[in-house]
Design a protein around this motif. Structure first.
Motif, PDB file in Angstrom:
ATOM      1  N   HIS A 102       2.591  -4.101  16.347  1.00 29.85           N
ATOM      2  CA  HIS A 102       1.206  -4.151  16.831  1.00 29.85           C
ATOM      3  C   HIS A 102       0.784  -5.608  16.704  1.00 29.85           C
ATOM      4  O   HIS A 102       1.484  -6.416  16.119  1.00 29.85           O
ATOM      5  CB  HIS A 102       0.296  -3.276  15.967  1.00 29.85           C
ATOM      6  N   ARG A 103      -0.375  -5.930  17.138  1.00 31.30           N
ATOM      7  CA  ARG A 103      -0.805  -7.329  17.088  1.00 31.30           C
ATOM      8  C   ARG A 103      -0.864  -7.829  15.631  1.00 31.30           C
ATOM      9  O   ARG A 103      -1.385  -7.145  14.757  1.00 31.30           O
ATOM     10  CB  ARG A 103      -2.184  -7.416  17.719  1.00 31.30           C
ATOM     11  N   SER A 119      -4.694  -3.768   7.545  1.00 34.58           N
ATOM     12  CA  SER A 119      -4.096  -4.263   8.791  1.00 34.58           C
ATOM     13  C   SER A 119      -4.202  -5.772   8.664  1.00 34.58           C
ATOM     14  O   SER A 119      -4.932  -6.269   7.797  1.00 34.58           O
ATOM     15  CB  SER A 119      -4.894  -3.795  10.004  1.00 34.58           C
ATOM     16  N   THR A 120      -3.506  -6.504   9.512  1.00 34.57           N
ATOM     17  CA  THR A 120      -3.594  -7.959   9.338  1.00 34.57           C
ATOM     18  C   THR A 120      -5.018  -8.453   9.619  1.00 34.57           C
ATOM     19  O   THR A 120      -5.479  -9.396   8.985  1.00 34.57           O
ATOM     20  CB  THR A 120      -2.570  -8.697  10.229  1.00 34.57           C
ATOM     21  N   ARG A 174      11.053  -6.745   6.730  1.00 37.24           N
ATOM     22  CA  ARG A 174      11.183  -5.848   7.888  1.00 37.24           C
ATOM     23  C   ARG A 174      12.463  -6.120   8.664  1.00 37.24           C
ATOM     24  O   ARG A 174      13.043  -7.199   8.562  1.00 37.24           O
ATOM     25  CB  ARG A 174       9.951  -5.964   8.783  1.00 37.24           C
ATOM     26  N   VAL A 216       4.502  -8.610 -11.401  1.00 40.36           N
ATOM     27  CA  VAL A 216       3.485  -8.170 -12.362  1.00 40.36           C
ATOM     28  C   VAL A 216       3.815  -6.762 -12.817  1.00 40.36           C
ATOM     29  O   VAL A 216       3.943  -5.836 -12.003  1.00 40.36           O
ATOM     30  CB  VAL A 216       2.075  -8.237 -11.738  1.00 40.36           C
ATOM     31  N   ALA A 239       5.115  -8.511   3.055  1.00 41.97           N
ATOM     32  CA  ALA A 239       6.024  -7.412   3.419  1.00 41.97           C
ATOM     33  C   ALA A 239       6.846  -7.744   4.657  1.00 41.97           C
ATOM     34  O   ALA A 239       7.936  -7.229   4.839  1.00 41.97           O
ATOM     35  CB  ALA A 239       5.220  -6.148   3.666  1.00 41.97           C
ATOM     36  N   TRP A 240       6.321  -8.622   5.500  1.00 40.13           N
ATOM     37  CA  TRP A 240       7.010  -8.923   6.763  1.00 40.13           C
ATOM     38  C   TRP A 240       8.406  -9.467   6.534  1.00 40.13           C
ATOM     39  O   TRP A 240       9.307  -9.239   7.342  1.00 40.13           O
ATOM     40  CB  TRP A 240       6.186  -9.903   7.604  1.00 40.13           C
ATOM     41  N   GLN A 266      -0.782 -11.170   3.765  1.00 39.96           N
ATOM     42  CA  GLN A 266      -1.958 -11.542   4.561  1.00 39.96           C
ATOM     43  C   GLN A 266      -3.238 -11.468   3.713  1.00 39.96           C
ATOM     44  O   GLN A 266      -4.097 -12.351   3.790  1.00 39.96           O
ATOM     45  CB  GLN A 266      -2.073 -10.606   5.767  1.00 39.96           C
ATOM     46  N   ALA A 267      -3.372 -10.415   2.899  1.00 38.23           N
ATOM     47  CA  ALA A 267      -4.600 -10.223   2.127  1.00 38.23           C
ATOM     48  C   ALA A 267      -4.734 -11.279   1.021  1.00 38.23           C
ATOM     49  O   ALA A 267      -5.782 -11.915   0.880  1.00 38.23           O
ATOM     50  CB  ALA A 267      -4.623  -8.813   1.534  1.00 38.23           C
ATOM     51  N   ASP A 272       3.630 -13.682  -6.879  1.00 39.99           N
ATOM     52  CA  ASP A 272       4.261 -12.804  -5.895  1.00 39.99           C
ATOM     53  C   ASP A 272       5.704 -12.538  -6.319  1.00 39.99           C
ATOM     54  O   ASP A 272       6.420 -13.452  -6.711  1.00 39.99           O
ATOM     55  CB  ASP A 272       4.231 -13.430  -4.491  1.00 39.99           C
TER      56      ASP A 272
HETATM   57  C1  LIG Z   1       6.472  -1.138   9.498  1.00 36.23           C
HETATM   58  C2  LIG Z   1       5.092  -1.711   9.482  1.00 36.23           C
HETATM   59  C3  LIG Z   1       4.616  -2.419  10.585  1.00 36.23           C
HETATM   60  C4  LIG Z   1       3.338  -2.952  10.594  1.00 36.23           C
HETATM   61  N1  LIG Z   1       2.906  -3.620  11.704  1.00 36.23           N
HETATM   62  C5  LIG Z   1       1.667  -4.148  11.717  1.00 36.23           C
HETATM   63  C6  LIG Z   1       1.190  -4.880  12.840  1.00 36.23           C
HETATM   64  O1  LIG Z   1       1.896  -5.063  13.815  1.00 36.23           O
HETATM   65  N2  LIG Z   1      -0.078  -5.396  12.791  1.00 36.23           N
HETATM   66  C7  LIG Z   1      -0.896  -5.251  11.710  1.00 36.23           C
HETATM   67  O2  LIG Z   1      -2.036  -5.736  11.717  1.00 36.23           O
HETATM   68  N3  LIG Z   1      -0.468  -4.569  10.628  1.00 36.23           N
HETATM   69  C8  LIG Z   1       0.783  -4.015  10.595  1.00 36.23           C
HETATM   70  N4  LIG Z   1       1.209  -3.340   9.499  1.00 36.23           N
HETATM   71  C9  LIG Z   1       0.349  -3.272   8.355  1.00 36.23           C
HETATM   72  C10 LIG Z   1       0.515  -4.667   7.738  1.00 36.23           C
HETATM   73  O3  LIG Z   1       1.768  -4.807   7.144  1.00 36.23           O
HETATM   74  C11 LIG Z   1      -0.493  -4.985   6.770  1.00 36.23           C
HETATM   75  O4  LIG Z   1      -1.756  -4.685   7.170  1.00 36.23           O
HETATM   76  C12 LIG Z   1      -0.507  -6.418   6.270  1.00 36.23           C
HETATM   77  O5  LIG Z   1       0.544  -7.258   6.704  1.00 36.23           O
HETATM   78  C13 LIG Z   1      -0.382  -6.195   4.823  1.00 36.23           C
HETATM   79  O6  LIG Z   1      -0.733  -7.351   4.158  1.00 36.23           O
HETATM   80  P1  LIG Z   1      -0.958  -7.267   2.609  1.00 36.23           P
HETATM   81  O7  LIG Z   1      -1.184  -8.665   2.166  1.00 36.23           O
HETATM   82  O8  LIG Z   1      -1.980  -6.265   2.258  1.00 36.23           O
HETATM   83  O9  LIG Z   1       0.417  -6.691   2.007  1.00 36.23           O
HETATM   84  P2  LIG Z   1       1.897  -7.257   2.000  1.00 36.23           P
HETATM   85  O10 LIG Z   1       2.240  -8.038   3.194  1.00 36.23           O
HETATM   86  O11 LIG Z   1       2.749  -6.093   1.648  1.00 36.23           O
HETATM   87  O12 LIG Z   1       1.916  -8.264   0.774  1.00 36.23           O
HETATM   88  C14 LIG Z   1       1.884  -7.804  -0.554  1.00 36.23           C
HETATM   89  C15 LIG Z   1       2.578  -8.818  -1.421  1.00 36.23           C
HETATM   90  O13 LIG Z   1       2.418  -8.412  -2.769  1.00 36.23           O
HETATM   91  C16 LIG Z   1       3.608  -8.632  -3.481  1.00 36.23           C
HETATM   92  N5  LIG Z   1       3.644  -7.678  -4.597  1.00 36.23           N
HETATM   93  C17 LIG Z   1       3.613  -6.330  -4.539  1.00 36.23           C
HETATM   94  N6  LIG Z   1       3.606  -5.823  -5.794  1.00 36.23           N
HETATM   95  C18 LIG Z   1       3.669  -6.867  -6.639  1.00 36.23           C
HETATM   96  C19 LIG Z   1       3.715  -6.983  -8.066  1.00 36.23           C
HETATM   97  N7  LIG Z   1       3.670  -5.912  -8.868  1.00 36.23           N
HETATM   98  N8  LIG Z   1       3.801  -8.219  -8.609  1.00 36.23           N
HETATM   99  C20 LIG Z   1       3.834  -9.330  -7.801  1.00 36.23           C
HETATM  100  N9  LIG Z   1       3.794  -9.273  -6.443  1.00 36.23           N
HETATM  101  C21 LIG Z   1       3.698  -8.057  -5.886  1.00 36.23           C
HETATM  102  C22 LIG Z   1       4.712  -8.389  -2.465  1.00 36.23           C
HETATM  103  O14 LIG Z   1       5.873  -9.114  -2.815  1.00 36.23           O
HETATM  104  C23 LIG Z   1       4.072  -8.895  -1.171  1.00 36.23           C
HETATM  105  O15 LIG Z   1       4.449 -10.237  -0.894  1.00 36.23           O
HETATM  106  C24 LIG Z   1       2.497  -2.794   9.463  1.00 36.23           C
HETATM  107  C25 LIG Z   1       2.969  -2.096   8.350  1.00 36.23           C
HETATM  108  C26 LIG Z   1       4.238  -1.549   8.349  1.00 36.23           C
HETATM  109  C27 LIG Z   1       4.719  -0.787   7.142  1.00 36.23           C
END
Ligand SMILES: Cc1cc2nc3c(=O)[nH]c(=O)nc-3n(C[C@H](O)[C@H](O)[C@H](O)COP(=O)(O)OP(=O)(O)OC[C@H]3O[C@@H](n4cnc5c(N)ncnc54)[C@H](O)[C@@H]3O)c2cc1C
Length: 392
Positions: free
Chosen positions: A62-63, A373-374, A52, A111, A48-49, A16-17, A40
């Motif tokens: 959660h939403r 969070s998303t 899961r 990376v 991360a989704w 998401q980020a 990635d």
């Molecule tokens: C069990 C669980 C349930 C959750 N439920 C919710 C929810 O319902 N609602 C909500 O808002 N938030 C929820 N969250 C939090 C939510 O997952 C995050 O806020 C959001 O989806 C994270 O997005 P992100 O882009 O930061 O990370 P991620 O979705 O983790 O994306 C990170 C990406 O980076 C890549 N990556 C990592 N390290 C490397 C590397 N060294 N080299 C290359 N690629 C790499 C990974 O492959 C991944 O694709 C939940 C978290 C967990 C653990």
């Protein structure tokens, strides 16, 4: 190693980020795969989704907040089928988002390291895709006259290494790759199986097992509910008392207090507190029913593990059989590859304000601390892209 290409921005992570940052970089007219490159390590879209467990439905998570620009595709998580596995819906929507905005994510690219190369940052990564047998290896095998059977064995994987030089780095690597398990005496001698939230795939794996679930958040509660009719014995323990909310869903006020706690820790370079310690746990109808029938009553944390038992001492003394211990004890930011940049403070965290790392103005952490969070990750995109454009 191939010769380094040079770009303006490298975004590590397409969750998401990372996707949100990429969306705004494009809006500021940077060209994907030319001006900025996304890397990635996962095999497909979904962040991360995609990892899961299938029983985590969109309606039980959660939403999940929409990505910026998603309305342009006619998509919204709010109108998606809540009964579908969250992993499938999110992967599908992210995939369409990447395609629509032509983000050209390079995957599966892991990376390994980001180093300071003076003006630029050097991003070193490896291609995790299965590689064909190299010709030179075939010849070498022939030369040593090995038997045909051996000749056909797959070669040891040769992982191609790459380097990109970049002016700015956006690290959006989330936490899924960095599960946290606290230490308890006897852990290493445990006769059963340790498992973290990130390893959980299917409740059926625990049929007729004695399971101990550790953790005070929604993942632990979800596992308890799923395992109730499957496990032979089920024990729930939490390191701190559960902070039940009187509401069915997280309200904005509760969430903003948690975000403020995260922000304060990030700005002062401290290790980030657990999210659930700031939000409390809402009591949905399903959860309330679980509390009423005595399933969702957490014991205090056990003191040690002995063979196939967890053991409490003192007033609460006793034991519970454990074939499996599920550690739903959270995650830490996945930042190992940034170690050469020495961003981490003695206080345990990285000092980050508005997504910018204060120890290196070229580095941004998207989805870190208050953005974890998303909804926070979506907002991070605009905030970070604007700062980068101001410096380019
Ligand atoms: C069990 C669980 C349930 C959750 N439920 C919710 C929810 O319902 N609602 C909500 O808002 N938030 C929820 N969250 C939090 C939510 O997952 C995050 O806020 C959001 O989806 C994270 O997005 P992100 O882009 O930061 O990370 P991620 O979705 O983790 O994306 C990170 C990406 O980076 C890549 N990556 C990592 N390290 C490397 C590397 N060294 N080299 C290359 N690629 C790499 C990974 O492959 C991944 O694709 C939940 C978290 C967990 C653990």
């Amino acid at each position: 190693m191939t010769s380094p290409e040079r770009v303006k921005v490298v975004v590590i992570g397409a969750g998401q980020a990372g996707l949100s940052v990429a969306f705004y970089l494009r809006r500021f007219e940077l060209v994907a795969d030319e001006d900025f490159v996304m890397l990635d390590r996962a095999p497909g879209p979904g962040g991360a989704w995609q990892h899961r467990w299938s029983s985590l439905r969109l309606g039980t998570a959660h939403r999940v907040n929409d990505l910026p620009g998603m309305t342009e595709l006619g998509l919204s998580f709010d109108t998606a089928d809540r009964n579908l596995p969250a992993k499938e819906v999110v992967a599908d929507y992210y995939s369409r988002f990447e395609e629509h905005f032509d983000l050209r994510v390079r995957r599966p690219m892991n990376v390994r390291q980001v180093v300071n190369a003076g003006v630029d940052l050097l991003v070193r990564y490896e291609d995790l895709a299965p590689q064909p047998l190299l010709e030179v290896q075939k010849e070498a095998r022939g030369l040593f006259g090995r038997r045909r059977k051996t000749f056909e064995e797959p070669a040891a994987p040769v992982v191609p290494q790459h380097e990109i030089a970049t002016q700015f780095l956006v690290n959006a690597t989330g936490t899924w790759g960095s599960p946290f398990v606290p230490y308890y005496p006897g852990m290493t001698e445990f006769a059963g199986r340790h498992l973290h939230t990130s390893d959980f795939t299917d409740a059926e794996d625990f049929r007729d097992k004695h399971v101990v679930v550790v953790g005070g958040g929604t993942s632990a509660i979800g596992f308890m509910l799923e395992l109730e009719d499957v496990a032979a014995g089920l024990t729930w323990v939490s390191r701190r008392p559960i902070d039940w909310l009187d509401r069915q869903e997280l309200d904005l006020e509760g969430a903003s207090a948690a975000v403020a706690m995260q922000d304060e820790a990030a700005r002062s370079g401290r290790a980030l507190p657990s999210i659930v310690s700031g939000t409390g746990v809402p009591r949905s109808r399903r959860i309330s029913a679980g509390i009423e029938r005595g399933l969702l009553v957490a014991r205090p944390m056990f003191d040690r593990i002995e063979g196939d038992r967890v053991v409490w001492q003192g007033e609460d003394s006793g034991l519970a059989r454990a074939d499996v211990i599920i550690w739903a004890t959270g995650f830490r930011p996945d930042l190992r590859h940034l170690a050469p940049l020495k961003l981490r403070e003695k206080t345990g965290g990285v000092t980050v304000g508005q997504g910018a790392a204060w120890n290196d103005p070229r580095v941004f952490l998207a989805g870190y601390g208050p953005q974890a969070s998303t909804i926070g990750a979506s907002r991070a995109g605009r905030m970070i892209a604007r700062q980068i454009m101001a410096m380019l």
